[in-house]
Enzyme design. Structure first.
Site, PDB file in Angstrom:
ATOM      1  CG  LEU A 270      -2.095  -0.983   1.168  1.00 26.40           C
ATOM      2  CD1 LEU A 270      -2.929  -0.887   2.447  1.00 26.40           C
ATOM      3  CD2 LEU A 270      -2.988  -0.755  -0.059  1.00 26.40           C
ATOM      4  N   GLY A 277       6.912  -1.887 -11.846  1.00 29.20           N
ATOM      5  CA  GLY A 277       7.586  -2.222 -13.098  1.00 29.20           C
ATOM      6  C   GLY A 277       8.363  -3.497 -12.929  1.00 29.20           C
ATOM      7  CB  CYS A 280       7.741 -10.389 -12.324  1.00 32.88           C
ATOM      8  SG  CYS A 280       9.165 -11.488 -12.306  1.00 32.88           S
TER       9      CYS A 280
END
Length: 457
Positions: A270, A277, A280
């Site tokens: 959060l 990015g 994966c």
């Protein structure tokens, strides 16, 4: 927290690891460190040479020590010769599955090459060999591989054993994972062969009490992409809240803290900022959407399109905020960019929001001077047009705007008074909400975060 790992004497298993990228190299070294004999195969001769010399081809804390220890033991070898895998009893497929050009779908060409190597060189003379897939693949791939190996005459038990590595924590995640998953064939007898083989390889992990889940192929293939999609959704949710906070004057970090106390939600992932990015999350959620479309259930994942859209919008927001802080124009202004990798403790610049933003600023006419403690060399290769310097002080010198885009510890720990003495204009965008806005504001900076401002409360 993962249970403590107890190293025990293992029956030695002869293992091959096909693919020596981030996943494969770490896996190979750690399995050799467990005491197994490992031959690691890759077609990239330069990478194989470096690994064989104990030189990691990527930045990963702790990996170099494990690599050198495994090589010194004589239990780990790297090669470009596919025939070398012939003596292995268990073969791990650990190749990359990048996004296919011009499509959201995964490119499985490296998986196809690995299967071809197995058909040409793996042996199953007296008993089946075990093939364990670790790569992140579209659901249905494991059964397809099993069928192809059988059609090619190789008696192989395929097990899908997804990886859950976090860059910066790969060694710990390999040796002390929070769970292991075996995707087993429906034939119970052959499934037992696969289970027993992986249990032998992972004995220190299993004996330490790490949860082990036995599931079918489709479930195992879905675990990694489902987990990544959930995490990506959580990140994009808090980033959408940051947009609302910018519009209302609320503080997204305090909002995240408040909702994170709800144990149904939790505080992890959060952290609002410029988005996710790396190699994966972006490609995995896109491949997941593509596969759902192929299966005729694309509506089940349409929400991921908005997750992806929110994520990309954060980059637009950062560039527009930079222009706004500089009076609407960036042409000719010096912008100091601190951090270029997609996350700290990594040299990975694949789909990095920080690098993308730096490139967009350059495209808007800014004089971008950037620095990164691990990713500088990679950026020099892929973006030779950007000016890269070695230190934060060099980047800050004479800057009209500073942008913290990767939360490396050294950047988060910068002294705002010292930084102010170097820049031309004390303006900073905290793209990772990693700084203390009050401290920077009190030091005379015009501070802007992602959904937060300096506030008494």
């Amino acid at each position: 927290m993962a249970p403590a790992l107890t190293i025990v004497m293992l029956p030695i298993v002869k293992i091959s690891v096909i693919g020596c990228g981030y996943l494969g190299a770490v896996h190979a070294a750690c399995m050799a460190d467990f005491g197994h004999e490992v031959i690691a195969l890759d077609i990239d001769a330069a990478k194989v040479e470096r690994l064989g010399q104990g030189i990691p081809p990527f930045h990963e804390p702790g990996f170099e020590d494990v690599l050198k220890r495994a090589l010194a033991s004589g239990r780990l070898r790297f090669t470009t010769d596919p025939s070398a895998i012939g003596e292995a009893e268990l073969h791990f497929i650990a190749v990359g599955t990048p996004q296919r050009g011009g499509s959201y779908a995964a490119d499985l060409s490296q998986v196809d090459t690995a299967v071809a190597f197995l058909l040409d060189h793996a042996r199953s003379d007296e008993q089946p060999v075990v093939v364990a897939g670790k790569s992140t693949v579209p659901v249905g791939t494991a059964q397809s591989i099993a069928d192809r190996l059988a059609e090619g005459g190789l008696d192989a038990v395929v097990v899908w054993n997804p990886e859950f590595l976090r860059e910066g924590y790969a060694v710990a995640d390999t040796t002390r994972p929070d769970r292991v998953v075996y995707g087993l064939p429906e034939d119970a007898e052959r499934g037992e062969i696969g289970r027993a083989a992986l249990d032998e390889v992972y004995r220190p992990i299993i004996d330490s009490g790490t949860p082990r889940l036995l599931v079918n192929y489709p479930t195992a293939e879905l675990v990694k992409v489902a987990a990544n999609s959930f995490l990506a959704t959580k990140i994009s949710f808090i980033n959408s809240m940051a947009e609302l906070c910018d519009a209302t004057g609320a503080d997204v970090t305090r909002l995240a803290e408040a909702i994170g106390h709800d144990d149904r939600i939790g505080p992890k992932f959060l952290q609002a900022g410029i988005g996710f990015g790396g190699g994966c999350l972006p490609k995995d959620i896109r491949a997941f959407m593509a596969r759902a479309g192929e299966l005729g259930v694309d509506q089940s994942l349409t929400f991921l399109r908005e997750v992806d859209s929110i994520n990309m919008r954060r980059r637009d927001h950062a560039v527009e905020l930079a222009a706004q802080m500089c009076g609407g124009r960036l042409v000719g202004l010096k912008v100091a960019v601190l951090g270029l990798t997609f996350k700290p403790d990594s040299d990975d610049v694949r789909d990095s929001p920080a690098l993308d933003i730096a490139g967009r600023l350059w495209g808007r006419g800014a004089n971008v001077v950037a620095t990164d403690p691990a990713g500088a060399d990679a950026v020099r290769r892929v973006r030779p047009d950007l000016q890269i310097v070695d230190t934060a002080d060099e980047a800050l010198q004479g800057a009209d705007l500073v942008m913290l885009l990767t939360a490396w510890r050294d950047y988060v720990a910068l002294d705002p008074a010292h930084a102010k003495s170097l820049v031309a204009v004390p303006r900073i965008i905290d793209g990772r909400n990693a700084l203390d806005p009050t401290a920077w504001s009190q030091a005379g900076w015009d501070y802007r975060g992602m959904g937060r401002t300096a506030s008494t409360w």
